[in-house]
Design a protein around this motif. Structure first.
Motif, PDB file in Angstrom:
ATOM      1  N   LEU A   1       0.677  -5.324 -47.285  1.00  0.00           N
ATOM      2  CA  LEU A   1      -0.402  -6.006 -46.576  1.00  0.00           C
ATOM      3  C   LEU A   1      -0.034  -7.460 -46.316  1.00  0.00           C
TER       4      LEU A   1
ATOM      5  N   LYS B   1      -8.004 -13.493 -55.382  1.00  0.00           N
ATOM      6  CA  LYS B   1      -8.297 -13.453 -53.950  1.00  0.00           C
ATOM      7  C   LYS B   1      -9.774 -13.697 -53.692  1.00  0.00           C
ATOM      8  N   LYS B   2     -10.598 -13.054 -54.527  1.00  0.00           N
ATOM      9  CA  LYS B   2     -12.030 -13.186 -54.324  1.00  0.00           C
ATOM     10  C   LYS B   2     -12.476 -14.623 -54.587  1.00  0.00           C
TER      11      LYS B   2
ATOM     12  N   LYS C   1       0.550  -9.487 -42.822  1.00  0.00           N
ATOM     13  CA  LYS C   1      -0.190 -10.694 -42.476  1.00  0.00           C
ATOM     14  C   LYS C   1       0.766 -11.812 -42.080  1.00  0.00           C
TER      15      LYS C   1
ATOM     16  N   MET D   1      -8.806 -22.602 -52.146  1.00  0.00           N
ATOM     17  CA  MET D   1      -7.724 -21.629 -52.042  1.00  0.00           C
ATOM     18  C   MET D   1      -6.523 -22.065 -52.895  1.00  0.00           C
TER      19      MET D   1
ATOM     20  N   MET E   1     -14.942 -21.298 -41.840  1.00  0.00           N
ATOM     21  CA  MET E   1     -15.264 -22.564 -41.187  1.00  0.00           C
ATOM     22  C   MET E   1     -16.607 -22.541 -40.502  1.00  0.00           C
ATOM     23  N   GLN E   2     -17.376 -21.487 -40.706  1.00  0.00           N
ATOM     24  CA  GLN E   2     -18.711 -21.378 -40.123  1.00  0.00           C
ATOM     25  C   GLN E   2     -18.693 -21.321 -38.611  1.00  0.00           C
TER      26      GLN E   2
ATOM     27  N   GLY F   1     -15.196 -27.887 -41.591  1.00  0.00           N
ATOM     28  CA  GLY F   1     -15.309 -26.521 -42.092  1.00  0.00           C
ATOM     29  C   GLY F   1     -14.179 -26.141 -43.026  1.00  0.00           C
ATOM     30  N   LEU F   2     -13.007 -26.725 -42.779  1.00  0.00           N
ATOM     31  CA  LEU F   2     -11.829 -26.365 -43.576  1.00  0.00           C
ATOM     32  C   LEU F   2     -11.765 -27.109 -44.904  1.00  0.00           C
TER      33      LEU F   2
ATOM     34  N   ASP G   1     -21.152 -27.128 -44.467  1.00  0.00           N
ATOM     35  CA  ASP G   1     -21.424 -25.875 -43.768  1.00  0.00           C
ATOM     36  C   ASP G   1     -22.665 -25.981 -42.899  1.00  0.00           C
TER      37      ASP G   1
ATOM     38  N   GLN H   1     -10.685 -17.234 -54.408  1.00  0.00           N
ATOM     39  CA  GLN H   1     -10.131 -18.151 -53.412  1.00  0.00           C
ATOM     40  C   GLN H   1     -11.031 -18.257 -52.192  1.00  0.00           C
ATOM     41  N   ASN H   2     -11.798 -17.203 -51.937  1.00  0.00           N
ATOM     42  CA  ASN H   2     -12.689 -17.240 -50.787  1.00  0.00           C
ATOM     43  C   ASN H   2     -14.083 -17.717 -51.145  1.00  0.00           C
TER      44      ASN H   2
ATOM     45  N   PRO I   1     -12.839 -24.813 -48.192  1.00  0.00           N
ATOM     46  CA  PRO I   1     -12.103 -23.561 -48.474  1.00  0.00           C
ATOM     47  C   PRO I   1     -10.606 -23.757 -48.706  1.00  0.00           C
ATOM     48  N   MET I   2      -9.996 -24.683 -47.990  1.00  0.00           N
ATOM     49  CA  MET I   2      -8.544 -24.841 -48.159  1.00  0.00           C
ATOM     50  C   MET I   2      -8.211 -25.327 -49.573  1.00  0.00           C
TER      51      MET I   2
ATOM     52  N   ARG J   1      -1.454 -23.235 -43.490  1.00  0.00           N
ATOM     53  CA  ARG J   1      -2.330 -22.281 -44.153  1.00  0.00           C
ATOM     54  C   ARG J   1      -1.524 -21.248 -44.925  1.00  0.00           C
TER      55      ARG J   1
ATOM     56  N   LYS K   1     -17.103 -20.291 -52.392  1.00  0.00           N
ATOM     57  CA  LYS K   1     -17.394 -21.670 -51.997  1.00  0.00           C
ATOM     58  C   LYS K   1     -18.216 -22.368 -53.052  1.00  0.00           C
TER      59      LYS K   1
ATOM     60  N   SER L   1     -16.769 -11.355 -50.421  1.00  0.00           N
ATOM     61  CA  SER L   1     -15.931 -11.851 -49.335  1.00  0.00           C
ATOM     62  C   SER L   1     -14.865 -10.811 -49.059  1.00  0.00           C
TER      63      SER L   1
END
Lengths: 118, 748
Positions: free
Chosen positions: B80, B331-332, B84, B403, A108-109, B395-396, B345, B334-335, B399-400, B218, B337, A81
């Motif tokens: 960074l 970080k990795k 952001k 995270m 979120m696809q 979708g959220l 999905d 957290q992303n 992942p949220m 977020r 699934k 990712s």
């Protein structure tokens, strides 16, 4: 009235055909070693990338969409990712391990693409 | 991993530039690279700042062609992150501005409709009035809603669809219908000459508001990573001969000497060369007790120097430091699934086109079977269906929570490597523990001294340690370490002999000393009868009795054992409260294993297990239907860790390079394991709430929007209500995930 119904059902069929029966037109073939993918306006451009097994290629992502959902791209099946800061190129070198279709998407696809390895 | 292709300003560190004349050479070489506007070298810091639009590699090549070595200073994580946050802030303001524009038009129109209640076209002045309102709405759609339409069009061309598609279609349908009514009212029956401009404006306003609040929420989900990034010091104090200078931490190179005073953070990883201090490492390991550091001990970036001044040699800098690796791992993860989100999905992928079809079918149903004015009902229901559907919430959902959950675990010193480990940890039924180093400290220590008469224990220990100082036996280490812990200074030993399988002998301060088992004493004609009872008791408690004689007379027996970690018992209690079965594996003999198991109330244990057989025991438990979490040191236990459903590696200090484990516990305590399991359970629970909420919202909302309640109760949702519901449904998901931030592990 029947004309309206016919039009309506035709529209339903058209939606199914357009979104599910068709593949995204823009594809990139990684003959060169690098592919630059723009992340903007709700789509990855190009969204279909062809690659060869064992042949390394570099993916350069440039995110131009401010929406926060575009800030991460996840490659399913590749354990990968990437965080995409706004307006910066993020490069990732990958070597596709085996043939297959590896979808990549935002969290979120909504942004969707495919890495097709042959 | 990531690199910047072109930026306006880049900084290179130069190696091999020994004299001031090099400055001109390097600057000249860089200035010749196409795209470079200016290159300015700071000789004192051995760095060059280059401005211009040019790839970093070209700059490095140019410097190397000139005969020096160059390294690009990478943008630090904190820079960074700050960028952001700035970008998010700008985006937030833009969304709020869009909201204000849209609501400024939408609210008055809606109030007019509610108060005066008349939004139909019947007179010419009204037609003109609504025509103007329609144009104003178009202006709002163009300014505040343009991004929806652009994105919708773009994705449509790519045979894709997303939330923007729904918003664009919904607001577009409402506006188009209203405009046709205004321009050609005669096409419609009198009751259907209604305009819905306010819906378009309100929906655009509300969805912009929802997005803005979501951006805010977020931001909070990455609080844990922000805290880790914040641990990085900005500057380091470099020692060069008699001089000390402060330089930016990015410029510190391996091998440089760095001074850290009390109250300062360690700027890069390194090894102490001078001074001693205690450090607070809790930010990395979760271990609250300060750690003592003396020369040759390792220091980790981001930990806090508490008491003394130390000088250390930098060993890892930049992205190689333990902190940077932890940040990278978190970080990795957290992303990542977990598979629980897979269904959502899959649904998300088909969601939007399906909703579009439902909208068309719902409009058809109203046209065919609805009451008059059926055209107006059809338009309202289609618009409402399009607007209320929220693929984002679905979708959220996963992942949220991941995270926040992974970040929360990192705060407790638990590094979860992937989404699957997070999900499986929540479902474990059995924990298999290795004894040595997991339950116990892993290093034998003297746990008791039993002198013959009232000899001072410290004197006995001092002499014994002096004798053992030259031996390499683990039991000797225990004696020496205990003496050091007590602050005793040792004497020299002469005529030292080690007798294999028995013990050692030697002369200290003119006395002939013997330290060893009963056989050593017997062979040297030392009577052990006086302390035999103590020795037998110790053996029964799985401790090793060691006899000590001075000049042929027995003076004491030492009890040596690998003591339990102080919090092992409490941590096991927590695990049991969490409903987990505990199984102990050990290579030790059965008596020792039984004594430890008894102390810890572990009913199931296996002793004399070879390291290579551990994975078989795990397999057996799995065959009995248990979901097994294995805890080990990550080296000997690698096969068992891999065989287990989740492998937990106990890393002492901040050793995170343990690839065989799914989860790394950065402190030695088993409380980390309980934390990991509790956090994973809380996270999975949170994901389920989100998924169920999002499913129910969509499954219930869409039929209501289509008007299924109308025949029963006469209720048909207004598109404005749908817009509000949609905007807040994804916000609800993010906010619910944020609740995890307040999760606290159970009592210790």
């Amino acid at each position: 009235m029947w004309l309206v119904n016919l039009l309506g059902l035709g529209l339903v069929a058209l939606i199914a055909w357009w979104f599910w029966g068709q593949r995204a037109p823009e594809t990139a073939i990684s003959k060169e070693e690098a592919v630059t993918i723009k992340v903007a306006g709700g789509v990855y451009t190009p969204s279909v990338i062809h690659a060869r097994v064992g042949q390394p290629l570099t993916l350069n992502f440039i995110r131009e969409d401010q929406a926060p959902c575009a800030e991460v791209v996840i490659f399913e099946g590749l354990d990968l990712s990437l965080g995409l800061p706004l307006n910066e190129t993020v490069s990732q070198r990958i070597t596709p391990p085996e043939a297959g279709t590896y979808p990549f998407s935002c969290q979120m696809q909504m942004y969707r693409g495919q890495l097709i390895v042959t | 991993m990531t690199e910047k292709a072109s930026v306006n300003e880049q900084i290179l560190l130069i190696e091999g530039a020994g004299c001031a004349s090099c400055v001109g050479k390097i600057e000249k070489a860089l200035n010749h690279v196409a795209g470079v506007e200016q290159a300015a070298m700071n000789f004192a810091q051995r760095s060059v700042t280059v401005t211009g639009d040019v790839a970093a590699q070209h700059l490095v090549d140019a410097v190397e062609a000139a005969g020096y070595r160059a390294k690009l200073v990478e943008q630090s994580e904190s820079e960074l992150f700050a960028e952001k946050e700035k970008a998010d802030q700008l985006y937030y303001r833009r969304l709020m501005k869009n909201m204000a524009i849209a609501l400024a038009l939408g609210v008055p129109m809606m109030v007019y409709g509610m108060v005066i209640g008349d939004m139909s076209i019947d007179t010419t002045p009204k037609r003109v009035g609504w025509f103007i309102a329609g144009l104003l709405t178009l202006a709002v759609m163009y300014t505040a809603g343009r991004h929806f339409y652009l994105s919708a069009w773009n994705t449509l061309r790519h045979h894709n669809a997303n939330m923007d598609t729904l918003v664009a279609l919904g607001t577009g349908t409402a506006w188009l219908y209203s405009m046709v009514v205004v321009l050609m009212p005669d096409l419609f029956p009198a009751q259907a000459r209604h305009v819905y401009f306010e819906a378009s404006a309100m929906i655009i306003g509300l969805i912009n508001l929802g997005l803005a609040l979501e951006v805010r929420a977020r931001g909070r989900t990455s609080e844990a990573i922000k805290r880790l990034i914040g641990l990085q010091a900005k500057t380091a104090r470099i020692v060069k001969g008699d001089d000390e200078i402060d330089i930016p931490v990015e410029h510190v190179q391996v091998g440089m000497l760095v001074r850290v005073r009390p109250g300062e953070k360690i700027p890069v990883d390194g090894v102490v060369v001078e001074g001693k201090s205690t450090l607070d490492e809790s930010m990395l390991t979760g271990e609250p007790m300060p750690v003592a550091k003396t020369p040759s001990d390792e220091l980790y970036t981001g930990t806090l120097n508490k008491s003394g001044t130390v000088v250390f040699k930098a060993s890892r800098v930049g992205k190689d430091t333990a902190l940077a690796q932890i940040i990278g791992l978190v970080k990795k993860a957290q992303n990542a699934k977990p598979s629980i989100g897979r269904l959502a999905d899959t649904i998300s992928g088909y969601f939007v086109p399906t909703i579009m079809m439902i909208a068309v079918l719902s409009a058809l149903a109203w046209l065919n079977f609805g009451p008059e004015p059926s055209v107006a009902f059809a338009v309202v229901s289609a618009t409402t269906v399009l607007i209320i559907a929220c693929p984002c919430a679905l979708g959220l959902a996963t992942p949220m929570s991941v995270m926040v959950g992974v970040g929360k675990a990192a705060e407790a010193g638990v590094l979860i490597r992937n989404g699957e480990a997070l999900q499986t940890s929540s479902k474990l039924t059995t924990i298999v523990l290795d004894k040595t180093g997991t339950l116990t400290q892993g290093q034998p220590r003297i746990t008791g001294i039993y002198p013959v008469d009232d000899l001072a224990k410290s004197e006995v220990l001092r002499l014994a340690a002096s004798l053992e100082a030259g031996s390499e036996h683990p039991l000797a280490d225990a004696v020496v370490a205990s003496a050091k812990d007590a602050g005793l200074s040792l004497s020299n030993v002469s005529d030292f002999h080690a007798v294999l399988g028995q013990g050692v002998s030697g002369v200290v301060e003119g006395h002939r000393l013997l330290l060893g088992n009963k056989r050593l004493m017997a062979e040297n004609q030392v009577e052990t009868e006086t302390l035999q009872r103590e020795a037998d008791d110790l053996a029964a408690q799985a401790q090793t009795p060691v006899f000590f004689a001075i000049d042929g007379n027995l003076v004491a027996v030492f009890a040596i054992a690998d003591p339990l970690k102080s919090d092992t018992l409490a941590a096991l209690e927590r695990l049991r409260r969490d409903g987990l079965k505990i199984v102990m594996l050990t290579g030790d003999n059965t008596a020792t294993a039984a004594a430890i198991a008894e102390k810890l109330s572990i009913s199931e244990f296996y002793a004399e297990v070879q390291p290579s057989d551990k994975s078989q025991y795990v397999q057996q438990l799995q065959a009995q239907g248990e979901r097994v979490g294995m805890v080990g040191d990550g080296i000997n236990d690698a096969p068992a860790l891999a065989q287990a459903d989740v492998g937990f590696a106990i890393g002492t200090g901040t050793d995170i390079a343990m690839e065989s484990a799914d989860v790394t516990l950065m402190r030695g305590s088993l409380h980390g394991l309980a934390d990991a399991i509790e956090v994973s359970r809380a996270t999975l629970g949170n994901i389920k709430q989100n998924l169920v909420g999002a499913f129910i919202y969509n499954v219930a909302g869409i039929p209501i929007a289509a008007g299924v309640l109308y025949p029963i109760s006469g209720i048909l949702l207004s598109p404005v209500v749908a817009g509000a519901a949609m905007a807040f449904s994804s916000l609800t998901v993010v906010s619910n995930a944020n609740r995890l931030r307040f999760f606290k592990p159970s009592n210790r």
